[in-house]
Design an enzyme around this catalytic site. Structure first.
Site, PDB file in Angstrom:
ATOM      1  CD  GLU A 183      -2.730  -1.386   2.445  1.00 38.68           C
ATOM      2  OE1 GLU A 183      -2.705  -0.489   3.304  1.00 38.68           O
ATOM      3  OE2 GLU A 183      -3.411  -2.419   2.566  1.00 38.68           O
ATOM      4  CG  ASN A 227      -0.567  -7.055  -1.148  1.00 39.48           C
ATOM      5  OD1 ASN A 227      -1.240  -7.644  -1.983  1.00 39.48           O
ATOM      6  ND2 ASN A 227      -0.954  -6.929   0.116  1.00 39.48           N
ATOM      7  CG  HIS A 263      -9.737  -5.930   1.085  1.00 44.70           C
ATOM      8  ND1 HIS A 263      -9.891  -7.071   1.852  1.00 44.70           N
ATOM      9  CD2 HIS A 263      -8.437  -5.570   1.209  1.00 44.70           C
ATOM     10  CE1 HIS A 263      -8.717  -7.381   2.419  1.00 44.70           C
ATOM     11  NE2 HIS A 263      -7.833  -6.488   2.041  1.00 44.70           N
ATOM     12  CD  GLU A 297      -4.422  -7.910   2.048  1.00 45.35           C
ATOM     13  OE1 GLU A 297      -5.301  -7.178   2.557  1.00 45.35           O
ATOM     14  OE2 GLU A 297      -3.206  -7.619   2.075  1.00 45.35           O
ATOM     15  CG  ASP A 299     -12.368  -9.161   2.500  1.00 47.86           C
ATOM     16  OD1 ASP A 299     -12.476  -8.173   1.730  1.00 47.86           O
ATOM     17  OD2 ASP A 299     -11.699  -9.120   3.550  1.00 47.86           O
TER      18      ASP A 299
HETATM   19  O1  G3I Z   1      -2.151  -6.790  18.792  1.00 45.71           O
HETATM   20  C1  G3I Z   1      -3.144  -6.014  19.442  1.00 45.71           C
HETATM   21  C2  G3I Z   1      -3.476  -6.620  20.776  1.00 45.71           C
HETATM   22  O2  G3I Z   1      -2.333  -6.571  21.590  1.00 45.71           O
HETATM   23  C3  G3I Z   1      -4.647  -5.856  21.391  1.00 45.71           C
HETATM   24  O3  G3I Z   1      -5.031  -6.485  22.570  1.00 45.71           O
HETATM   25  C4  G3I Z   1      -5.822  -5.824  20.434  1.00 45.71           C
HETATM   26  C5  G3I Z   1      -6.986  -5.002  20.976  1.00 45.71           C
HETATM   27  O4  G3I Z   1      -7.663  -4.345  19.951  1.00 45.71           O
HETATM   28  O5  G3I Z   1      -5.403  -5.236  19.221  1.00 45.71           O
HETATM   29  C6  G3I Z   1      -4.387  -5.984  18.593  1.00 45.71           C
HETATM   30  O6  G3I Z   1      -4.027  -5.395  17.395  1.00 45.71           O
HETATM   31  C7  G3I Z   1      -4.993  -5.510  16.349  1.00 45.71           C
HETATM   32  C8  G3I Z   1      -4.363  -6.312  15.232  1.00 45.71           C
HETATM   33  O7  G3I Z   1      -5.212  -6.320  14.100  1.00 45.71           O
HETATM   34  C9  G3I Z   1      -4.075  -7.762  15.626  1.00 45.71           C
HETATM   35  O8  G3I Z   1      -5.258  -8.414  15.966  1.00 45.71           O
HETATM   36  C10 G3I Z   1      -5.315  -4.108  15.876  1.00 45.71           C
HETATM   37  O9  G3I Z   1      -6.042  -3.428  16.876  1.00 45.71           O
HETATM   38  C11 G3I Z   1      -6.138  -4.158  14.604  1.00 45.71           C
HETATM   39  O10 G3I Z   1      -6.256  -2.848  14.074  1.00 45.71           O
HETATM   40  C12 G3I Z   1      -5.413  -5.022  13.577  1.00 45.71           C
HETATM   41  O11 G3I Z   1      -6.207  -5.052  12.408  1.00 45.71           O
HETATM   42  C13 G3I Z   1      -5.570  -5.597  11.276  1.00 45.71           C
HETATM   43  C14 G3I Z   1      -5.433  -4.543  10.190  1.00 45.71           C
HETATM   44  O12 G3I Z   1      -4.833  -5.143   9.058  1.00 45.71           O
HETATM   45  C15 G3I Z   1      -4.595  -3.368  10.599  1.00 45.71           C
HETATM   46  O13 G3I Z   1      -4.721  -2.395   9.612  1.00 45.71           O
HETATM   47  C16 G3I Z   1      -6.421  -6.735  10.775  1.00 45.71           C
HETATM   48  O14 G3I Z   1      -6.469  -7.776  11.739  1.00 45.71           O
HETATM   49  C17 G3I Z   1      -5.834  -7.272   9.475  1.00 45.71           C
HETATM   50  O15 G3I Z   1      -6.715  -8.216   8.925  1.00 45.71           O
HETATM   51  C18 G3I Z   1      -5.662  -6.120   8.508  1.00 45.71           C
HETATM   52  O16 G3I Z   1      -5.085  -6.611   7.319  1.00 45.71           O
HETATM   53  C19 G3I Z   1      -4.845  -5.645   6.281  1.00 45.71           C
HETATM   54  C20 G3I Z   1      -3.664  -6.126   5.485  1.00 45.71           C
HETATM   55  O17 G3I Z   1      -2.555  -6.353   6.326  1.00 45.71           O
HETATM   56  C21 G3I Z   1      -3.306  -5.143   4.387  1.00 45.71           C
HETATM   57  N1  G3I Z   1      -4.468  -4.861   3.551  1.00 45.71           N
HETATM   58  C22 G3I Z   1      -5.660  -4.454   4.269  1.00 45.71           C
HETATM   59  C23 G3I Z   1      -6.035  -5.476   5.332  1.00 45.71           C
HETATM   60  C24 G3I Z   1      -7.314  -5.080   6.039  1.00 45.71           C
HETATM   61  O18 G3I Z   1      -7.141  -3.902   6.774  1.00 45.71           O
END
Ligand code: G3I
Length: 380
Positions: A183, A227, A263, A297, A299
């Site tokens: 990105e 990506n 997405h 990715e 969905d």
């Molecule tokens: O690791 C912390 C944890 O310590 C804490 O307790 C918890 C409470 O909210 O948060 C955890 O972090 C979260 C992390 O995922 C791991 O679960 C973040 O808040 C959350 O924002 C994060 O979201 C991820 C997101 O990327 C971040 O932008 C999604 O799971 C993940 O599916 C998403 O994936 C991205 C790709 O990498 C790139 N393309 C877009 C895609 C969707 O956003």
């Protein structure tokens, strides 16, 4: 995940693979149901459905990989049913989060957290799955030690190179493809994304070339991908990615492929999901640069609750379009869905009022979307 749990998982699934409970694209010689009766202690053995109907078998028959992103459920509560569906339906796996800087390189410049990603890679090896690595340079999910330090271009280049060397090197020979840069391009303008990115703001655009070159040196055999999302439809952002990669190619920067995140959202007016023709044209445009195509990715979200039958139909058609387009372009080698089941999807948290974007429901039941993918892959 404690290492003992990881090892136990590898052992039981390795045994499962050896005794033909799954994990083979060509299918077990002994019916899975009979094998599990022979060894009932193997709770992770799956008895249904017949292996020939599984997505990984169908995809392999078309020389494609069909993958899934795994996240908290896989590394946390980890119900047996989750693992078995992952191992039986998919021949590629990617970490939704645990290979990102904020996880794998969370604690300090010289400290890495290998346990969870190592467990995923071992799971993949035990079950005949390829691994996609995600991701090495992104504007999001960077650790506080990195973002709170003031770097100059030279010191930050060293830090980026160290990370790429360490992570790609750690998995040398075990990761089929890496999302090197994620990105990097702004929506709308198509300019270099700088907001939030220590790489773009401190190093400038050359961080992209640097990351790709370093990755090639760290593992010459892994495929190196750019990506991004919103590249699937023609437009400024797609043009910008095309120009960026053309420039990289002209400069001799090693890049092997482009990941279309895919997405998609079904809108009330029926828009949002690309047709097969639009996708084929997009894939061919980038394949002409000599690139491999991965759908990284996938969905397709719908309104929740209350999606109409027309909206659900557009959703299943969308999955069919994506798979059909990939099969129509020889450079398209992999399709990855971003999560196993709706309950662990990132969508509801980011797009309130939308969800149900994946192939399985929360009980690991197959949805109409699964059937659409299966049919598009040539299954029944
Ligand atoms: O690791 C912390 C944890 O310590 C804490 O307790 C918890 C409470 O909210 O948060 C955890 O972090 C979260 C992390 O995922 C791991 O679960 C973040 O808040 C959350 O924002 C994060 O979201 C991820 C997101 O990327 C971040 O932008 C999604 O799971 C993940 O599916 C998403 O994936 C991205 C790709 O990498 C790139 N393309 C877009 C895609 C969707 O956003």
């Amino acid at each position: 995940m404690p290492r003992e749990i990881a090892i136990s998982r590898i052992f039981s699934l390795t045994l499962c693979a050896v005794i033909a409970c799954g994990g083979s694209d060509s299918g077990p010689t002994v019916p899975a149901e009979k094998t599990c009766q022979q060894d009932p202690s193997q709770s992770k053995c799956v008895t249904t459905p017949p292996v020939t109907t599984m997505l990984r078998s169908l995809a392999a028959a078309k020389s494609r990989s069909f993958g899934v992103a795994v996240d908290a459920t896989f590394f946390g509560t980890n119900p047996a049913a989750y693992d078995t569906v992952v191992a039986h339906e998919f021949n590629m796996i990617v970490a939704g989060n645990v290979m990102k800087w904020s996880s794998i390189h969370r604690d300090g410049r010289y400290q890495y957290r290998w346990t969870n990603p190592d467990a995923m890679v071992a799971f993949a090896q035990a079950n005949g799955m390829k691994v996609r690595g995600h991701t090495l340079a992104w504007y999001q999910q960077n650790p506080a030690w990195l973002t709170s330090t003031t770097w100059n271009p030279e010191t930050l280049k060293v830090v980026l190179k160290e990370h790429v060397d360490s992570v790609v090197g750690h998995y040398k020979g075990k990761v089929a493809a890496w999302d090197i840069v994620n990105e990097a391009i702004n929506d709308g303008s198509g300019t270099l994304r700088t907001t939030g990115s220590p790489w773009a703001t401190t190093i400038g655009p050359s961080y992209i070339d640097l990351a790709f070159k370093e990755a090639r040196a760290a593992d010459p055999a892994t495929q190196l991908f750019y990506n991004d999302y919103n590249l699937e439809f023609p437009g400024v952002k797609q043009d910008s990615a095309f120009a960026m990669i053309s420039g990289m190619k002209a400069r001799g920067v090693p890049i092997d492929g482009i990941g279309f995140q895919s997405h998609f959202q079904v809108n009330a007016d029926g828009t949002g999901v690309p047709s097969k023709d639009v996708l084929v044209a997009t894939f061919n445009r980038f394949a002409a640069l000599g690139l491999k195509i991965h759908i990284t990715e996938l969905d397709i979200r719908v309104r929740t609750p209350g999606a109409t039958s027309a909206e659900l139909s557009a959703q299943t058609q969308g999955f069919s379009n994506v798979v059909s387009a990939c099969l129509a372009v020889s450079a398209c080698e992999a399709i990855v869905v971003w999560g196993l089941n709706d309950g662990e999807s990132w969508i509801p948290g980011t797009f309130p009022g939308y969800g149900q974007a994946l192939l399985f429901d929360d009980s690991f039941g197959k949805k109409a979307t699964y059937n659409a993918v299966s049919a598009a892959l040539g299954g029944s």
